[in-house]
Design a protein around this motif. Sequence first.
Motif, PDB file in Angstrom:
ATOM      1  N   ARG A  68       0.837  -1.199   0.000  1.00  0.00           N
ATOM      2  CA  ARG A  68       0.000   0.000   0.000  1.00  0.00           C
ATOM      3  C   ARG A  68       0.855   1.226   0.000  1.00  0.00           C
ATOM      4  O   ARG A  68       1.968   1.257   0.543  1.00  0.00           O
ATOM      5  CB  ARG A  68      -0.979  -0.058   1.168  1.00  0.00           C
ATOM      6  CG  ARG A  68      -0.549   0.391   2.548  1.00  0.00           C
ATOM      7  CD  ARG A  68       0.718  -0.118   3.109  1.00  0.00           C
ATOM      8  NE  ARG A  68       0.859   0.199   4.515  1.00  0.00           N
ATOM      9  CZ  ARG A  68       1.473   1.276   5.022  1.00  0.00           C
ATOM     10  NH1 ARG A  68       2.055   2.146   4.229  1.00  0.00           N
ATOM     11  NH2 ARG A  68       1.528   1.473   6.316  1.00  0.00           N
ATOM     12  N   ALA A  90       0.348   5.017   1.296  1.00  0.00           N
ATOM     13  CA  ALA A  90      -0.632   5.569   2.239  1.00  0.00           C
ATOM     14  C   ALA A  90      -0.367   7.033   2.571  1.00  0.00           C
ATOM     15  O   ALA A  90      -0.017   7.371   3.696  1.00  0.00           O
ATOM     16  CB  ALA A  90      -0.612   4.715   3.512  1.00  0.00           C
ATOM     17  N   PRO A  91      -0.526   7.905   1.605  1.00  0.00           N
ATOM     18  CA  PRO A  91      -0.216   9.314   1.868  1.00  0.00           C
ATOM     19  C   PRO A  91      -1.299  10.011   2.690  1.00  0.00           C
ATOM     20  O   PRO A  91      -2.461   9.631   2.622  1.00  0.00           O
ATOM     21  CB  PRO A  91      -0.171   9.919   0.460  1.00  0.00           C
ATOM     22  CG  PRO A  91      -1.126   9.086  -0.325  1.00  0.00           C
ATOM     23  CD  PRO A  91      -1.024   7.688   0.227  1.00  0.00           C
ATOM     24  N   SER A  92      -0.869  11.008   3.451  1.00  0.00           N
ATOM     25  CA  SER A  92      -1.824  11.879   4.135  1.00  0.00           C
ATOM     26  C   SER A  92      -2.033  13.097   3.237  1.00  0.00           C
ATOM     27  O   SER A  92      -1.057  13.718   2.823  1.00  0.00           O
ATOM     28  CB  SER A  92      -1.260  12.330   5.480  1.00  0.00           C
ATOM     29  OG  SER A  92      -0.861  11.205   6.221  1.00  0.00           O
ATOM     30  N   GLU A  98      -4.823   8.618   3.893  1.00  0.00           N
ATOM     31  CA  GLU A  98      -4.889   8.634   5.359  1.00  0.00           C
ATOM     32  C   GLU A  98      -5.329  10.022   5.828  1.00  0.00           C
ATOM     33  O   GLU A  98      -4.520  10.880   6.165  1.00  0.00           O
ATOM     34  CB  GLU A  98      -3.531   8.221   5.938  1.00  0.00           C
ATOM     35  CG  GLU A  98      -3.163   6.817   5.413  1.00  0.00           C
ATOM     36  CD  GLU A  98      -2.246   6.016   6.298  1.00  0.00           C
ATOM     37  OE1 GLU A  98      -1.271   6.580   6.818  1.00  0.00           O
ATOM     38  OE2 GLU A  98      -2.509   4.802   6.462  1.00  0.00           O
ATOM     39  N   TYR A 151      -4.371   7.685  14.674  1.00  0.00           N
ATOM     40  CA  TYR A 151      -3.614   7.276  13.504  1.00  0.00           C
ATOM     41  C   TYR A 151      -3.069   5.833  13.541  1.00  0.00           C
ATOM     42  O   TYR A 151      -3.309   5.044  12.622  1.00  0.00           O
ATOM     43  CB  TYR A 151      -2.484   8.282  13.324  1.00  0.00           C
ATOM     44  CG  TYR A 151      -1.614   7.956  12.172  1.00  0.00           C
ATOM     45  CD1 TYR A 151      -2.115   8.036  10.881  1.00  0.00           C
ATOM     46  CD2 TYR A 151      -0.313   7.522  12.368  1.00  0.00           C
ATOM     47  CE1 TYR A 151      -1.322   7.707   9.809  1.00  0.00           C
ATOM     48  CE2 TYR A 151       0.485   7.196  11.302  1.00  0.00           C
ATOM     49  CZ  TYR A 151      -0.029   7.285  10.028  1.00  0.00           C
ATOM     50  OH  TYR A 151       0.747   6.942   8.976  1.00  0.00           O
ATOM     51  N   VAL A 190      -3.986   2.677  10.989  1.00  0.00           N
ATOM     52  CA  VAL A 190      -2.977   2.078  10.103  1.00  0.00           C
ATOM     53  C   VAL A 190      -2.871   0.562  10.342  1.00  0.00           C
ATOM     54  O   VAL A 190      -2.905  -0.237   9.399  1.00  0.00           O
ATOM     55  CB  VAL A 190      -1.598   2.750  10.309  1.00  0.00           C
ATOM     56  CG1 VAL A 190      -0.501   1.987   9.582  1.00  0.00           C
ATOM     57  CG2 VAL A 190      -1.644   4.197   9.821  1.00  0.00           C
ATOM     58  N   ARG A 226       7.816   2.182   3.139  1.00  0.00           N
ATOM     59  CA  ARG A 226       7.498   3.583   3.410  1.00  0.00           C
ATOM     60  C   ARG A 226       8.759   4.334   3.787  1.00  0.00           C
ATOM     61  O   ARG A 226       9.828   3.748   3.951  1.00  0.00           O
ATOM     62  CB  ARG A 226       6.456   3.679   4.533  1.00  0.00           C
ATOM     63  CG  ARG A 226       6.925   3.118   5.856  1.00  0.00           C
ATOM     64  CD  ARG A 226       5.811   3.187   6.895  1.00  0.00           C
ATOM     65  NE  ARG A 226       6.181   2.537   8.142  1.00  0.00           N
ATOM     66  CZ  ARG A 226       5.302   2.209   9.088  1.00  0.00           C
ATOM     67  NH1 ARG A 226       4.013   2.455   8.922  1.00  0.00           N
ATOM     68  NH2 ARG A 226       5.716   1.635  10.196  1.00  0.00           N
TER      69      ARG A 226
HETATM   70  N1  GLU Z   1       0.314   8.535   6.073  1.00  0.00           N
HETATM   71  C1  GLU Z   1       1.714   8.517   6.355  1.00  0.00           C
HETATM   72  C2  GLU Z   1       2.369   9.701   5.707  1.00  0.00           C
HETATM   73  O1  GLU Z   1       1.843  10.284   4.788  1.00  0.00           O
HETATM   74  C3  GLU Z   1       2.411   7.259   5.875  1.00  0.00           C
HETATM   75  C4  GLU Z   1       2.070   6.106   6.733  1.00  0.00           C
HETATM   76  C5  GLU Z   1       2.604   4.763   6.340  1.00  0.00           C
HETATM   77  O2  GLU Z   1       3.065   4.574   5.207  1.00  0.00           O
HETATM   78  O3  GLU Z   1       2.535   3.882   7.164  1.00  0.00           O
HETATM   79  O4  GLU Z   1       3.432  10.098   6.132  1.00  0.00           O
END
Ligand code: GLU
Length: 451
Positions: A14, A16-18, A50, A159, A163, A177
Amino acid sequence: MDKKNNQPQKIVTRFAPSPTGPVHLGSARTALFNYLFTKQNGGKMILRIEDTDTERSKPEYEKDIIDGLDWLGIKFDEFYRQSERKDVYKKYLSKMVEEGTAYISKEEPKEEGQRSEIIRFKNPNVKIKFNDLIRGEIEFDTTELGDFVVARDMESPLYHLAVAVDDFDMGVTHIIRGDDGISNTPRQILIQEAIGAPRPIYAHIPLILAPDKSKLSKRHGVVSVNKYKEEGYISGALINFLALLGWSPQGREGTDEEIFYLDELVKKFDINKVQKKGAIFNIEKLNWINKQYIRNAPIDHLAEVLIDFLPDDLKKEADEKYDLWKKVVSIEAERIEKFSDIADSIDYFFHVPEYEKEMLNWKDEKDIDKTKSHLEYILNILCDIKESAFNREIIKGLVWDYAEKEGRGNVLWPFRVALSGKQKSPDPFMMSEVLGKEESIKRIKNAIEKI
Ligand code: GLU
């Protein structure tokens, strides 16, 4: 192995950007490494937005992320938004409270308006060891984390809970990541263990650093992916560049051995060979790679794309004289580093240039009459060449000996300035060919008249 049917387990990753800012180079590289790893293993890749931080998350940033990845050609198999998964988190939270791995804690509100009940994780205070594909073995003592908060209430998970639950619920097998995520790992592993989730394999990618080794940020120039698109970089070149930040295919630097299209990267990339130390961002390298992509692109395609980077008046003219435009593109393609470079250098192909007569003199030449006689010599030569033979090789062949004898700068500089009116431009042979016999002669005559 998947125990049920003895098939190797399908890889699921995955990104998973915020959505709290425009998608930047570091995120794009994380997405790319996930993509390359997933594709080479025939896996499935998830895009998970996220957006639990409702104050900082913005729909326009989500759009920026999706557009940026789409432009780069990074495709996903599934898409989720954490804000739409509250029921899933609630289900796991209730289970945790029931089983005693989390508990509702009654607390004195420290500030007005603060809740008096929050949900804390019951920390078993253990040591956690995990093997990171890039960083090797990492160990944490989780005691110092205490009974950390996992939700404000049953409807509002924090958070780490979101996750860990998502990674489990979505069957994520590999978490690739940025290494700013390392410190999140122990809390997430503790939650995984509490909800009975298998532990995914981790790969934490080192940050991208500025040339001064500080963390790359806006003050070092452009970091937003979509800005590179606007400036006229080729998406494949940016992909190629990002892949080489922290990973190396062991080709010689600055040669074709560093040019990889996305499908080749899928074959060659090796997550185990990503280096531990921070990768240094180097804009010259990106420009060099982009230049190679421009050179390799078909002229017809470049002509179509580049025309949109012209100011309106030039665009109109290029459109009307499309054959001339294509010739211009064919020589500019050898020179520009990015599409936006085209705008400030080509007006002279469409307009007779304006310049001061002093500019015609080569730097060592004090005598403008000499310059005039060189231009007259060139004029005679150009007049004698047949229209059908008016090309760069023939012109060069006829002017070269004279230029060698009289001094190359003294002859070729005024020739070039007469055609372009610029300090920098392609060589005069190429320019004469593109401008054609009539226009070249007209411009040389103009220069002679100026003197
Ligand atoms: N949402 C997090 C971010 O944008 C990344 C989290 C993850 O990859 O576990 O920094």
